[in-house]
Design a protein around this motif. Structure first.
Motif, mmCIF file in Angstrom:
data_model
loop_
_atom_site.group_PDB
_atom_site.id
_atom_site.type_symbol
_atom_site.label_atom_id
_atom_site.label_comp_id
_atom_site.label_asym_id
_atom_site.label_seq_id
_atom_site.Cartn_x
_atom_site.Cartn_y
_atom_site.Cartn_z
ATOM 1 N N PHE A 1 26.681 -15.434 27.266
ATOM 2 C CA PHE A 1 25.850 -14.417 26.625
ATOM 3 C C PHE A 1 26.053 -13.026 27.222
ATOM 4 O O PHE A 1 25.215 -12.140 27.041
ATOM 5 N N THR A 2 27.141 -12.818 27.928
ATOM 6 C CA THR A 2 27.435 -11.488 28.459
ATOM 7 C C THR A 2 27.769 -10.544 27.306
ATOM 8 O O THR A 2 28.345 -10.948 26.301
ATOM 9 N N PHE A 3 27.402 -9.269 27.494
ATOM 10 C CA PHE A 3 27.481 -8.315 26.383
ATOM 11 C C PHE A 3 28.741 -7.454 26.398
ATOM 12 O O PHE A 3 29.052 -6.779 25.424
ATOM 13 N N ASP A 4 29.469 -7.424 27.530
ATOM 14 C CA ASP A 4 30.729 -6.693 27.565
ATOM 15 C C ASP A 4 31.651 -7.306 28.620
ATOM 16 O O ASP A 4 31.274 -8.239 29.328
ATOM 17 N N TYR A 5 32.849 -6.760 28.706
ATOM 18 C CA TYR A 5 33.854 -7.323 29.602
ATOM 19 C C TYR A 5 33.413 -7.284 31.058
ATOM 20 O O TYR A 5 33.597 -8.257 31.802
ATOM 21 N N TYR A 6 32.835 -6.167 31.468
ATOM 22 C CA TYR A 6 32.505 -5.998 32.882
ATOM 23 C C TYR A 6 31.381 -6.937 33.321
ATOM 24 O O TYR A 6 31.424 -7.497 34.414
ATOM 25 N N SER A 7 30.379 -7.123 32.483
ATOM 26 C CA SER A 7 29.326 -8.085 32.818
ATOM 27 C C SER A 7 29.891 -9.508 32.829
ATOM 28 O O SER A 7 29.499 -10.340 33.649
ATOM 29 N N PHE A 8 30.839 -9.775 31.938
ATOM 30 C CA PHE A 8 31.504 -11.073 31.887
ATOM 31 C C PHE A 8 32.220 -11.369 33.204
ATOM 32 O O PHE A 8 32.076 -12.454 33.788
ATOM 33 N N VAL A 9 32.970 -10.406 33.706
ATOM 34 C CA VAL A 9 33.733 -10.591 34.946
ATOM 35 C C VAL A 9 32.795 -10.739 36.139
ATOM 36 O O VAL A 9 33.015 -11.581 37.027
ATOM 37 N N ILE A 10 31.718 -9.950 36.177
ATOM 38 C CA ILE A 10 30.777 -10.014 37.300
ATOM 39 C C ILE A 10 30.090 -11.376 37.358
ATOM 40 O O ILE A 10 29.982 -11.997 38.426
ATOM 41 N N VAL A 11 29.618 -11.857 36.213
ATOM 42 C CA VAL A 11 28.924 -13.147 36.181
ATOM 43 C C VAL A 11 29.889 -14.276 36.527
ATOM 44 O O VAL A 11 29.539 -15.213 37.252
ATOM 45 N N ARG A 12 31.125 -14.192 36.043
ATOM 46 C CA ARG A 12 32.110 -15.224 36.395
ATOM 47 C C ARG A 12 32.474 -15.172 37.872
ATOM 48 O O ARG A 12 32.781 -16.197 38.484
ATOM 49 N N PHE A 13 32.428 -13.999 38.474
ATOM 50 C CA PHE A 13 32.661 -13.885 39.914
ATOM 51 C C PHE A 13 31.567 -14.633 40.679
ATOM 52 O O PHE A 13 31.857 -15.369 41.627
ATOM 53 N N LEU A 14 30.320 -14.463 40.250
ATOM 54 C CA LEU A 14 29.212 -15.186 40.880
ATOM 55 C C LEU A 14 29.329 -16.685 40.629
ATOM 56 O O LEU A 14 29.053 -17.506 41.518
ATOM 57 N N LEU A 15 29.754 -17.056 39.417
ATOM 58 C CA LEU A 15 29.978 -18.470 39.097
ATOM 59 C C LEU A 15 31.052 -19.072 39.984
ATOM 60 O O LEU A 15 30.930 -20.208 40.462
ATOM 61 N N ALA A 16 32.106 -18.296 40.244
ATOM 62 C CA ALA A 16 33.179 -18.766 41.121
ATOM 63 C C ALA A 16 32.671 -18.977 42.540
ATOM 64 O O ALA A 16 33.037 -19.951 43.203
ATOM 65 N N MET A 17 31.818 -18.096 43.016
ATOM 66 C CA MET A 17 31.284 -18.215 44.368
ATOM 67 C C MET A 17 30.490 -19.505 44.539
ATOM 68 O O MET A 17 30.696 -20.249 45.496
ATOM 69 N N VAL A 18 29.576 -19.786 43.604
ATOM 70 C CA VAL A 18 28.746 -20.986 43.753
ATOM 71 C C VAL A 18 29.561 -22.252 43.494
ATOM 72 O O VAL A 18 29.311 -23.290 44.114
ATOM 73 N N SER A 19 30.543 -22.196 42.603
ATOM 74 C CA SER A 19 31.390 -23.370 42.349
ATOM 75 C C SER A 19 32.199 -23.720 43.592
ATOM 76 O O SER A 19 32.282 -24.882 44.000
#
Length: 577
Positions: free
Chosen positions: A196-214
């Motif tokens: 549900f990210t609204f643009d590319y930059y929010s997409f990359v930031i949230v995936r960065f956090l997802l990568a950290m917890v994974s």
């Protein structure tokens, strides 16, 4: 294979089995998120948009009434499409530019007259026959924005690198249980948020956090199951975590085949985390960590719970196992009190020459394993045919490699398995250089053999690292090793780019690193059948001849006592029966 797996599962008994399967189930989610971008960030065929409605389209000698009918004929990015609009204008549509023909007499593919070149101000037209929507088509990550699409996976891997170090350290400070709670919940929350990210930059930031917890979950989960299952099942337990990760890769291929819209695809992948999130709060802390923090009462409660689940009528006492006497605690010197209360950091992995040399070698193996794994994987996906089937096979080929690794580690030992497979992967790299380029099948088989051999070493190093270091820095050691692994995975694509310099340059680099790692591994101690150590002194003395041990070395009763707790849920059950 089946008999060995059955023995492994039976050896866990009830309590260990529940804890183990709950923990490794979540490892599938880690495999899912690591590989999700393979289909999420796909770049389909595309051309520049145009101002108006199309009356006819032309591609070489084939004509159609719409561009959608042309995509099946598209063969190269150098191609272009000629379209005639309803107002009579004729346009040549390239990928990153468009040209308007000055003379619009008839619709022909070849044109020698004057043309006016325009940028793609009307957006782009994408081939949606395979994927209805990807992040590339969502935010037009093509042409001058193509570099943003290429950053999606590297930024994720950077998050994996950061998460491996941060959560490995945190797990040694606050406990394995809390980190498992947080990272598993984080995978679900951030996984859904990505959709549900609204643009590319929010997409990359949230995936960065997802990568950290994974990454944090995977690192701590290895340590967690290692400290619970005991010596007899430790090898299979560690390797089956990798097997569940590989299953996650296969799930990505299956979901990618069934769901062709990227945000729906992401939601389906993230749902796999939900069952574990609902029950992870019930997982206990490991007795190893509780005892290292001198929380003896809490450790006793966990042991009593293990006894009830495993139907042991006479549970052991922590005081008996560890010979903990109150006057011993009171008689400690101020220096020892300071050492006991010390919060450990990455410098402890270099506290003396023995441990420092061990750390450098282990880090090199982690780096080489990841580098070789991804270099061979990138070669394997060029098998042709369905990309979904190829990815599924890439995940499936890991399963037999982990089984072979388990059998070899239990029979030959960790070090004696690691050395030949590292050297074998180096030899395969050299062999591929001598295979004629027109022998495609043989090249593919050799690449798969290389991935198999490096995969054995790559899977083994998780367990070997956990066994080489004491409880107080075990998560930190595995986490820092995983950091070097992620450095290797980030370097791997750049290594593949060196094919433009010399086609065998990537294989040469992997071969050199694998050979060097194999030689240095000879100096590491064997850990097969040995108790997990609890202090840096015990870890330093591991592998030395007893005659050469320092007289100042304290008796290693703490590590042995902890090992008794580790085996308690298994061997005591057998005797009671």
């Amino acid at each position: 294979e089946g008999f060995s797996s059955v023995k492994f599962f039976l050896s866990l008994y009830r309590f260990q089995a529940c804890v183990y399967f709950a923990s490794v189930f979540q490892a599938m989610s880690c495999g899912i998120h690591y590989l999700a971008s393979v289909f999420m960030a796909v770049t389909p065929h595309f051309v520049c948009g145009f101002p108006g409605n199309v009356s006819s389209a032309l591609f070489h000698n084939s004509s159609a009434s719409s561009i959608e009918d042309i995509w099946t004929l598209w063969t190269s990015s150098e191609n272009y499409i000629v379209v005639q609009l309803e107002n009579g204008e004729i346009w040549e549509l390239n990928q990153c530019s468009r040209s308007k023909r000055e003379v619009s007499l008839d619709l022909a593919y070849e044109y020698e007259g004057n043309k006016s070149v325009f940028p793609c101000s009307d957006g782009f037209l994408y081939d949606d026959t395979k994927w209805k929507s990807t992040v590339v088509t969502q935010w037009d990550l093509v042409c001058d924005r193509e570099w943003l699409a290429k950053l999606i996976q590297p930024t994720f891997m950077l998050g994996v690198l950061v998460g491996a170090v941060i959560f490995g350290d945190i797990a040694d400070r606050v406990g394995r249980q809390r980190v498992i709670w947080f990272t598993s919940a984080g995978q679900f929350v951030f996984g859904i948020t990505v959709a549900f990210t609204f643009d590319y930059y929010s997409f990359v930031i949230v995936r960065f956090l997802l990568a950290m917890v994974s990454s944090g979950y995977l690192v701590v989960a290895f340590v967690y199951v290692t400290e619970f299952v005991g010596i007899k099942a430790r090898t299979w337990a560690s390797m089956h975590v990798h097997a569940f990760f590989a299953m996650g890769v296969m799930i990505v291929a299956l979901v990618g085949f069934l769901v062709r819209t990227w945000w729906v695809y992401q939601i389906f992948l993230s749902i796999a985390t939900l069952p574990f999130v609902l029950c992870c709060w019930m997982l206990p802390e490991t007795p190893f960590w509780l005892l290292s923090e001198e929380r003896y009462e809490d450790a006793q409660k966990v042991i009593d719970t293990m006894a009830r689940w495993n139907k042991v009528s006479t549970p052991c006492k922590v005081s008996e196992l560890c010979s903990v006497q109150q006057d011993d605690l009171d008689g400690r010197t101020g220096d020892n009190d300071t050492s006991s209360a010390k919060k450990h950091n990455i410098l402890d992995l270099f506290c003396n020459w023995q441990i420092a040399r061990r750390t450098i070698t282990v880090w090199l193996i982690w780096f080489t394993g990841s580098l070789g794994y991804y270099v061979f994987s990138l070669s394997s996906v060029s098998l042709g045919g369905s990309e979904y089937l190829n990815l599924f096979l890439i995940g499936a080929v890991e399963l037999p490699c982990y089984i072979i690794a388990c059998l070899a580690m239990d029979k030959l030992g960790r070090r004696n398995t690691l050395i030949p497979f590292l050297i074998l992967s180096a030899l395969i790299c050299v062999l591929i250089m001598f295979i004629p380029q027109d022998f495609n099948t043989l090249i593919i088989l050799a690449n798969m053999a290389g991935k198999f051999s490096i995969g054995v070493a790559f899977g083994l190093i998780y367990l070997y690292t956990a066994e080489l270091y004491p409880t107080i820095v075990r998560s930190l050691a595995v986490g820092s090793g995983s950091m070097m692994c992620r450095v290797g995975s980030v370097v791997a694509p750049f290594c593949v780019y060196l094919r433009s310099v010399w086609i065998f340059m990537p294989l040469l680099l992997v071969g050199i690193m694998a050979l060097l790692s194999g030689i240095l591994t000879i100096m590491l101690p064997e850990t097969l059948g040995k108790p997990l150590t609890n202090t840096l002194v015990e870890a330093t003395e591991m592998g030395r001849n007893k005659k050469s041990c320092s007289e100042k070395t304290p008796p290693a009763h703490s590590g042995a006592a902890l090992e008794k707790i580790e085996m308690f849920g298994q061997e005591r059950v057998s005797t009671d029966k």
